[in-house]
Write a protein that holds these residues in place. Structure first.
Motif, PDB file in Angstrom:
ATOM      1  N   ILE A 147       0.693  -0.540 -11.259  1.00 25.58           N
ATOM      2  CA  ILE A 147       0.664  -1.122  -9.732  1.00 25.58           C
ATOM      3  C   ILE A 147      -0.141  -1.794  -9.090  1.00 25.58           C
ATOM      4  O   ILE A 147       0.214  -2.852  -8.230  1.00 25.58           O
ATOM      5  CB  ILE A 147       1.850  -0.348  -9.339  1.00 25.58           C
ATOM      6  N   GLU A 148      -1.393  -0.906  -8.920  1.00 28.77           N
ATOM      7  CA  GLU A 148      -2.264  -1.306  -8.342  1.00 28.77           C
ATOM      8  C   GLU A 148      -2.185  -2.886  -8.165  1.00 28.77           C
ATOM      9  O   GLU A 148      -3.065  -3.423  -7.410  1.00 28.77           O
ATOM     10  CB  GLU A 148      -3.143  -0.437  -7.863  1.00 28.77           C
ATOM     11  N   SER A 149      -2.769  -3.434  -9.682  1.00 30.12           N
ATOM     12  CA  SER A 149      -3.335  -4.849 -10.021  1.00 30.12           C
ATOM     13  C   SER A 149      -1.914  -5.963  -9.348  1.00 30.12           C
ATOM     14  O   SER A 149      -2.329  -6.616  -9.051  1.00 30.12           O
ATOM     15  CB  SER A 149      -3.596  -4.530 -11.941  1.00 30.12           C
ATOM     16  N   ILE A 191      -1.197   5.036 -16.022  1.00 31.06           N
ATOM     17  CA  ILE A 191      -1.051   3.526 -16.560  1.00 31.06           C
ATOM     18  C   ILE A 191      -0.709   2.815 -15.319  1.00 31.06           C
ATOM     19  O   ILE A 191      -0.509   1.410 -15.287  1.00 31.06           O
ATOM     20  CB  ILE A 191      -0.453   3.103 -17.720  1.00 31.06           C
ATOM     21  N   THR A 192       0.839   3.607 -15.102  1.00 29.39           N
ATOM     22  CA  THR A 192       1.375   2.876 -13.985  1.00 29.39           C
ATOM     23  C   THR A 192       0.903   2.541 -12.651  1.00 29.39           C
ATOM     24  O   THR A 192       1.364   1.611 -12.043  1.00 29.39           O
ATOM     25  CB  THR A 192       3.081   4.073 -13.872  1.00 29.39           C
ATOM     26  N   PHE A 237       0.907  -0.819   0.128  1.00 29.16           N
ATOM     27  CA  PHE A 237       0.005  -0.101  -0.090  1.00 29.16           C
ATOM     28  C   PHE A 237       0.724   1.289   0.237  1.00 29.16           C
ATOM     29  O   PHE A 237       0.694   2.505  -0.750  1.00 29.16           O
ATOM     30  CB  PHE A 237      -1.011  -0.270   1.886  1.00 29.16           C
ATOM     31  N   MET A 238       1.403   1.497   0.782  1.00 33.93           N
ATOM     32  CA  MET A 238       3.067   2.484   0.866  1.00 33.93           C
ATOM     33  C   MET A 238       3.412   2.620  -0.464  1.00 33.93           C
ATOM     34  O   MET A 238       4.232   3.818  -0.836  1.00 33.93           O
ATOM     35  CB  MET A 238       3.672   1.855   2.031  1.00 33.93           C
ATOM     36  N   LYS A 284      -4.074 -10.801  -2.276  1.00 30.43           N
ATOM     37  CA  LYS A 284      -4.687 -12.378  -2.510  1.00 30.43           C
ATOM     38  C   LYS A 284      -3.944 -13.302  -2.297  1.00 30.43           C
ATOM     39  O   LYS A 284      -4.165 -14.392  -1.702  1.00 30.43           O
ATOM     40  CB  LYS A 284      -5.520 -12.581  -3.809  1.00 30.43           C
ATOM     41  N   VAL A 285      -2.988 -13.604  -2.921  1.00 27.52           N
ATOM     42  CA  VAL A 285      -1.760 -14.860  -2.604  1.00 27.52           C
ATOM     43  C   VAL A 285      -1.290 -14.580  -0.927  1.00 27.52           C
ATOM     44  O   VAL A 285      -1.271 -15.531  -0.507  1.00 27.52           O
ATOM     45  CB  VAL A 285      -0.700 -14.320  -3.647  1.00 27.52           C
TER      46      VAL A 285
END
Length: 261
Positions: free
Chosen positions: A249-251, A244-245, A199-200, A258-259
């Motif tokens: 990064i968020e994706s 886009i970046t 998140f940071m 999730k992993v």
């Protein structure tokens, strides 16, 4: 009794809304802001952006410079976050209610975290500009200090939330302090810690654009340069690359969460 409680809560909500409305009206009067003109100018602004703020063939020639600055911004953001996370973990362990050594050390740790967390990265940039000038080091330390304060607080809460029961169990068996830290606290809270670090990283990439404008480095500096020179096509290309970046990064961050969680 319950009806009185909900009535009091509703009255407090209405009072708060009324106060906010009064403050808004006062702010509009003091700043002489024309609300009607502000909303009616939105279509004209959108029309201007549609006609001027888009990449063209000339802007595409700036791609190497934009890509280089973007990579620099990403590396500075990641480096500042990861190094800050190491220091934040040490201070979080010292200041945590679960693992803290107590006394003056815990108080100092929490006080430092509170101080650094409550100073915005933009403020850090302006403070550090006096000492380091406009360079990458200024942006790095601004991101580092902001990340350190936020992550220390977040790590403390994660450690207290996840590790309390396991720490008490290990203490009952006579385990040493460092055994508790490395065998229980860090392993059990690691997913939450990694989530906060990711998140940071996302947040710092956004902050780095603003900091670049102040420090004259990275992708923020390029945007400021193109915009002030009225090269709107190149400035729009910078914005597209930043958006886009951030999405990429968020994706990646969401997938990693999730992993590990």
């Amino acid at each position: 009794m319950q009806d009185n409680f909900f009535l009091r809560k509703r009255m407090n909500t209405m009072l708060f809304c009324a106060i906010m409305l009064v403050i808004t009206v006062i702010a509009i009067i003091i700043t002489e802001y024309n609300v009607i003109k502000g909303f009616t100018s939105i279509p004209k602004a959108a029309e201007w952006a549609f006609n001027n703020f888009y990449p063209n063939e000339k802007a595409l020639k700036k791609l190497p410079d934009i890509a280089t600055s973007l990579v620099e911004t990403l590396l500075v953001s990641v480096a500042a976050t990861t190094v800050a996370a190491i220091f934040a973990l040490l201070f979080a362990i010292a200041g945590s209610h679960t693992t803290g050594v107590g006394g003056i050390f815990s108080w100092i740790s929490r006080s430092i975290a509170t101080l650094f967390r409550n100073i915005d990265v933009a403020a850090w940039s302006m403070i550090l500009l006096i000492s380091f000038g406009q360079n990458v080091l200024t942006g790095y330390f601004a991101l580092f200090f902001g990340s350190f304060g936020f992550l220390t607080r977040a790590f403390m809460e994660s450690i207290d939330e996840v590790s309390n029961s396991s720490v008490e169990a290990l203490r009952a068996t006579g385990a040493s302090y460092f055994s508790i830290i490395f065998q229980s606290v860090i392993p059990s809270s690691m997913p939450q810690l990694l989530s906060w670090i990711l998140f940071m990283v996302e947040t710092n990439i956004r902050h780095a654009t603003l900091i670049g404008i102040l420090t004259g480095t990275g992708i923020g500096f390029l945007f400021n340069l193109y915009y002030k020179s009225l090269n709107y096509s190149s400035a729009s290309l910078v914005v597209i690359f930043i958006v886009i970046t951030i999405f990429l990064i968020e994706s990646v961050s969401n997938y990693v969460r999730k992993v590990i969680l």
